[in-house]
Scaffold this active site. Sequence first.
Site, short mmCIF file in Angstrom:
data_model
loop_
_atom_site.label_atom_id
_atom_site.label_comp_id
_atom_site.label_asym_id
_atom_site.label_seq_id
_atom_site.Cartn_x
_atom_site.Cartn_y
_atom_site.Cartn_z
N ARG A 128 -16.15 -76.82 -14.20
CA ARG A 128 -15.93 -75.74 -15.18
C ARG A 128 -15.78 -76.34 -16.58
O ARG A 128 -16.31 -75.82 -17.56
CB ARG A 128 -14.69 -74.91 -14.79
N ASP A 147 -23.24 -69.91 -9.47
CA ASP A 147 -22.32 -70.52 -8.51
C ASP A 147 -22.18 -69.59 -7.29
O ASP A 147 -21.12 -68.99 -7.07
CB ASP A 147 -20.95 -70.76 -9.17
N CYS A 164 -22.99 -74.63 -2.44
CA CYS A 164 -21.85 -75.13 -1.67
C CYS A 164 -22.15 -75.11 -0.17
O CYS A 164 -21.24 -75.13 0.65
CB CYS A 164 -20.58 -74.36 -2.01
N1 SAH Z 1 -17.66 -69.40 -9.92
C1 SAH Z 1 -16.48 -68.95 -9.23
C2 SAH Z 1 -16.60 -69.00 -7.73
C3 SAH Z 1 -17.76 -68.22 -7.14
S1 SAH Z 1 -17.59 -67.87 -5.46
C4 SAH Z 1 -15.26 -69.74 -9.74
O1 SAH Z 1 -15.45 -70.74 -10.44
O2 SAH Z 1 -14.14 -69.36 -9.44
C5 SAH Z 1 -18.88 -66.78 -5.15
C6 SAH Z 1 -18.71 -65.36 -5.67
O3 SAH Z 1 -19.92 -64.68 -5.42
C7 SAH Z 1 -17.62 -64.51 -5.05
O4 SAH Z 1 -16.76 -64.07 -6.06
C8 SAH Z 1 -18.36 -63.31 -4.42
O5 SAH Z 1 -17.67 -62.08 -4.61
C9 SAH Z 1 -19.63 -63.30 -5.20
N2 SAH Z 1 -20.84 -62.77 -4.53
C10 SAH Z 1 -21.30 -63.03 -3.29
N3 SAH Z 1 -22.50 -62.49 -3.10
C11 SAH Z 1 -22.83 -61.85 -4.26
C12 SAH Z 1 -23.96 -61.12 -4.72
N4 SAH Z 1 -25.01 -60.94 -3.94
N5 SAH Z 1 -23.94 -60.64 -5.97
C13 SAH Z 1 -22.87 -60.83 -6.78
N6 SAH Z 1 -21.80 -61.54 -6.41
C14 SAH Z 1 -21.76 -62.04 -5.18
#
Ligand code: SAH
Length: 397
Positions: free
Chosen positions: A213, A301, A341
């Site tokens: 980040r 992400d 991930c």
């Molecule tokens: N970047 C974040 C972590 C991301 S985790 C950080 O630094 O804290 C992945 C995220 O993707 C989750 O919040 C989940 O709600 C979201 N997600 C999963 N599938 C999705 C989709 N198809 N469209 C939008 N968001 C999605």
Amino acid sequence: MTLPAILLKSGREKAVARRHPWVFSGAVEHVSGDPQGGDTVLVCASNGEPLALGAFSPQSQIRVRIWTWDAQASIDQDFFRARLQAALRCRQELRLFDETDAVRLVNAESDGLPGLVVDQYGGLLVMQCLSCGVERWRETIAECLVAESGIERVYERSDADVREIEGLPPRTGALLGAAPDLPVLIQENGLRFWVDVIQGHKTGFYLDQRDNRKRVAAYAKGGEVLDCFCYTGGFALAALRAGAGALVAVDASPAALDLARQNLQLNGFPEAAVDWVQADVFQHLRGLRDRGRKFDLVILDPPKFAPTSAQVERAARGYKDINLLAFKLLRPGGTLATFSCSAGVSMEFFQKLVYEAALDAGVQAQIVERFYQGRDHPVSLYFPEGTYLKGLCVRVG
Ligand code: SAH
């Protein structure tokens, strides 16, 4: 007392001899002594020579997870205390607490405790028991954790899907001390975040992205930023603090976005600083492309598209799809910070997918940085599978 024993098939001793912590069911010739899930078993070579001690798991393909290669050792409270002390010492020596008060204290196999995850959020520990062996010892482990860390509250989040493979039902709740007051406040790289350890993803926060980040935010200054899969605003807030000009952040989860809005306010940014969008990222990126929107920094992400190696092919299409769309949204000179991930997707394979996306998008692109999980998620050299998070920072021409 004689321990139950696992006799390995002839020629299948190699992995254990190379200190890999997993014994697969296919490598087992014979089980004696009728062990139950979580029982300590002696792993023996086909000639009967004792090799290691591990925890038995009757249902999982990973039949034994090895605790120690010292077959004379005792698996008891002292054993767990020593392993936890080593894990805690590692985090102290890495000086992580200078940057944050939210740290992964125990990273499972890579800290010699297969199936155990412990995250510290300020004055609270959140513990995940993901294997039969850890399940058996959970109370002992929790007591040792409190004694060694001096933190008195342990909350359990043993509700990850992998428990099903071990034949374990989900369990959550206060394990020691009082239940946490929600949300829990943490600090990371000079920002503050509310964390929902009860309903949030994993143990509540994506600690593994802390360093990334900060590094990705360095590309945000003065530009328009698109944070995809923003969860509770980790990347978005880091980008704002680094001077991002405008920010759009997208996630499918209303609960995550709600906390993200609160985190924005908590750090004193104006409400209008971020356009939070609740949407499916795949659809939303197409819409932005069709409207001709452009950004200087795009962050991708996504969640684990390939939870197991069987899903890698489908996952590959997903990664390629969003990366292609992201490339189309970037201005010349812009930056893509893109992550995976999925443990089944290697850095090499991920790079190939991003290359294919760039080729299809018709952009010139160069890798300027590579990302991995943070230092509090170390990877045992004997367990390369522990490298699950990888990312590329790509600059387009
Ligand atoms: N970047 C974040 C972590 C991301 S985790 C950080 O630094 O804290 C992945 C995220 O993707 C989750 O919040 C989940 O709600 C979201 N997600 C999963 N599938 C999705 C989709 N198809 N469209 C939008 N968001 C999605």
